[in-house]
Design a protein around this motif. Structure first.
Motif, short mmCIF file in Angstrom:
data_model
loop_
_atom_site.label_atom_id
_atom_site.label_comp_id
_atom_site.label_asym_id
_atom_site.label_seq_id
_atom_site.Cartn_x
_atom_site.Cartn_y
_atom_site.Cartn_z
N THR A 47 14.52 31.24 82.23
CA THR A 47 15.70 30.46 82.62
C THR A 47 15.26 29.25 83.44
O THR A 47 14.18 29.25 84.04
CB THR A 47 16.68 31.32 83.44
OG1 THR A 47 16.04 31.74 84.65
CG2 THR A 47 17.11 32.53 82.65
N GLN A 48 16.13 28.24 83.47
CA GLN A 48 15.83 27.02 84.22
C GLN A 48 16.64 26.90 85.51
O GLN A 48 16.69 25.83 86.11
CB GLN A 48 16.09 25.78 83.35
CG GLN A 48 14.98 25.44 82.38
CD GLN A 48 15.00 26.32 81.14
OE1 GLN A 48 16.06 26.58 80.58
NE2 GLN A 48 13.83 26.79 80.71
N ASP A 49 17.28 27.96 85.93
CA ASP A 49 18.04 27.91 87.19
C ASP A 49 17.71 29.14 88.01
O ASP A 49 17.16 30.13 87.51
CB ASP A 49 19.54 27.84 86.92
CG ASP A 49 20.06 29.10 86.25
OD1 ASP A 49 20.28 30.09 86.97
OD2 ASP A 49 20.23 29.11 85.02
N ASN A 50 18.06 29.09 89.29
CA ASN A 50 17.76 30.18 90.21
C ASN A 50 18.95 31.11 90.41
O ASN A 50 18.87 32.05 91.21
CB ASN A 50 17.32 29.62 91.56
CG ASN A 50 16.02 28.83 91.46
OD1 ASN A 50 15.12 29.20 90.70
ND2 ASN A 50 15.92 27.73 92.21
N GLN A 51 20.06 30.85 89.73
CA GLN A 51 21.25 31.68 89.90
C GLN A 51 21.23 32.91 88.99
O GLN A 51 21.82 33.93 89.30
CB GLN A 51 22.50 30.85 89.61
CG GLN A 51 22.71 29.70 90.59
CD GLN A 51 23.96 28.89 90.28
OE1 GLN A 51 24.55 29.08 89.22
NE2 GLN A 51 24.35 28.01 91.18
N THR A 52 20.53 32.80 87.87
CA THR A 52 20.44 33.94 86.95
C THR A 52 19.50 35.00 87.52
O THR A 52 18.42 34.68 88.03
CB THR A 52 19.91 33.47 85.58
OG1 THR A 52 20.77 32.45 85.07
CG2 THR A 52 19.87 34.62 84.60
N ASN A 53 19.92 36.25 87.45
CA ASN A 53 19.08 37.35 87.93
C ASN A 53 19.20 38.53 86.97
O ASN A 53 19.87 38.45 85.94
CB ASN A 53 19.48 37.76 89.35
CG ASN A 53 20.96 38.04 89.48
OD1 ASN A 53 21.59 38.61 88.58
ND2 ASN A 53 21.56 37.63 90.60
N VAL A 54 18.54 39.62 87.32
CA VAL A 54 18.52 40.79 86.45
C VAL A 54 19.92 41.35 86.26
O VAL A 54 20.30 41.75 85.15
CB VAL A 54 17.58 41.88 87.04
CG1 VAL A 54 17.69 43.17 86.24
CG2 VAL A 54 16.14 41.39 87.05
N ALA A 55 20.72 41.38 87.32
CA ALA A 55 22.08 41.92 87.23
C ALA A 55 22.94 41.09 86.27
O ALA A 55 23.72 41.64 85.48
CB ALA A 55 22.72 41.95 88.62
N THR A 56 22.77 39.77 86.33
CA THR A 56 23.53 38.89 85.45
C THR A 56 23.17 39.14 83.99
O THR A 56 24.05 39.27 83.12
CB THR A 56 23.27 37.42 85.79
OG1 THR A 56 23.59 37.19 87.17
CG2 THR A 56 24.11 36.49 84.92
#
Length: 213
Positions: A47-56
Motif C-alpha cells: 500500500t502507498q498510505d499509512n492508514q491501511t493496516n491488518v484490521a482494515t
C-alpha cells in the motif's frame, strides 16, 4: 515450603488422562490446518498510505467468499502477505479482490506477487514440520544419553512428548489454526522443556558428586 511430592500420584493420573484425551482428539477430530498445510493462494500486497493496516484488510477480505484468510505484515511497513484458502489465481478472482480493495481503501495499492500454493507443496511443508520436531527430539535424546544415563534420556523424551502432545491436543480441542508459526512455537516449547530438564540433571549430578566427596 510446599511438598509437591505428595501430589505425585494425582498429577501423574491427570497427566496421563490429558495425554490420552489429546491422542483421542487428534485421532478423531484432527487439527484445523492452516493455509500453509492445506494450500491456497498467496498475495503480496503493498500500500502507498499509512492508514491501511491488518484490521482494515481483514475486514475487506471477510466480505469476499474466499475461505480462510491469513493476513500479516511482511517486509516493509506497508507490505502485507495475504494467504487465502481458495486455490484460484484466475483473473476473475484477482479482479474481484482488487475491486473490493479499491472500494474500501482506494487505488493506492499494488499486487507485487500472486501465487498458488498447491497440495503437494503443502504436504511437503507438513512433513518438514513433523520431521523438524522428531529430529530435535532425537538429537536431545542422544545428547542426554551420552552426557548422563539412558534412563534420564528416556525420561526426558517422555516428558517432552507429554508437553508436545498436550499442546497439540489443546489446538485440536479449541480448533485454532495450525500453521508453520505453531510448529515453530512447538519447537520453542521443546527447547525450553529440554533446557529445564538439562539444568535439573546438572544440578542433581552436581549434588551427587558433592555428597560422594
Amino acid at each position: 515450603m510446599i511438598n509437591f511430592n505428595k501430589f505425585y500420584k494425582s498429577f501423574s493420573i491427570i497427566s496421563t488422562l490429558l495425554v490420552a484425551i489429546s491422542i483421542i482428539l487428534l485421532s478423531f477430530k484432527g487439527l484445523n490446518f492452516g493455509i500453509d498445510f492445506k494450500g491456497g493462494t498467496l498475495i503480496e500486497l503493498r500500500t502507498q498510505d499509512n492508514q491501511t493496516n491488518v484490521a482494515t484488510l481483514r475486514s475487506v477480505f471477510s466480505k469476499i467468499n474466499l475461505g480462510d484468510v491469513n493476513i500479516k505484515k511482511f517486509g516493509q511497513d506497508n507490505d502485507y502477505l495475504i494467504k487465502i484458502e481458495k486455490k484460484d489465481t484466475s483473473s476473475n478472482i484477482i479482479e474481484l479482490i482488487k475491486e473490493d480493495l479499491t472500494n474500501s481503501i482506494g487505488e493506492n495499492f499494488t499486487f507485487r506477487r500472486v501465487e498458488n500454493v498447491g497440495p503437494k507443496v503443502s504436504s511437503e511443508l507438513l512433513k518438514s514440520g513433523i520431521t523438524a520436531i522428531l529430529l530435535s527430539l532425537a538429537a536431545m535424546l542422544f545428547y542426554i544419553w551420552i552426557r548422563f544415563e539412558w534412563q534420564f534420556s528416556l525420561g526426558s523424551i517422555l516428558a517432552l512428548i507429554h508437553d508436545v502432545v498436550i499442546t497439540i491436543g489443546a489446538f485440536s480441542l479449541v480448533g485454532f489454526e495450525f500453521n508453520l508459526s505453531i510448529v515453530a512455537a512447538i519447537l520453542t516449547i521443546v527447547g525450553y522443556s529440554m533446557n529445564d530438564t538439562v539444568c535439573l540433571l546438572y544440578t542433581s549430578d552436581a549434588a551427587d558428586e558433592r555428597s560422594s566427596v
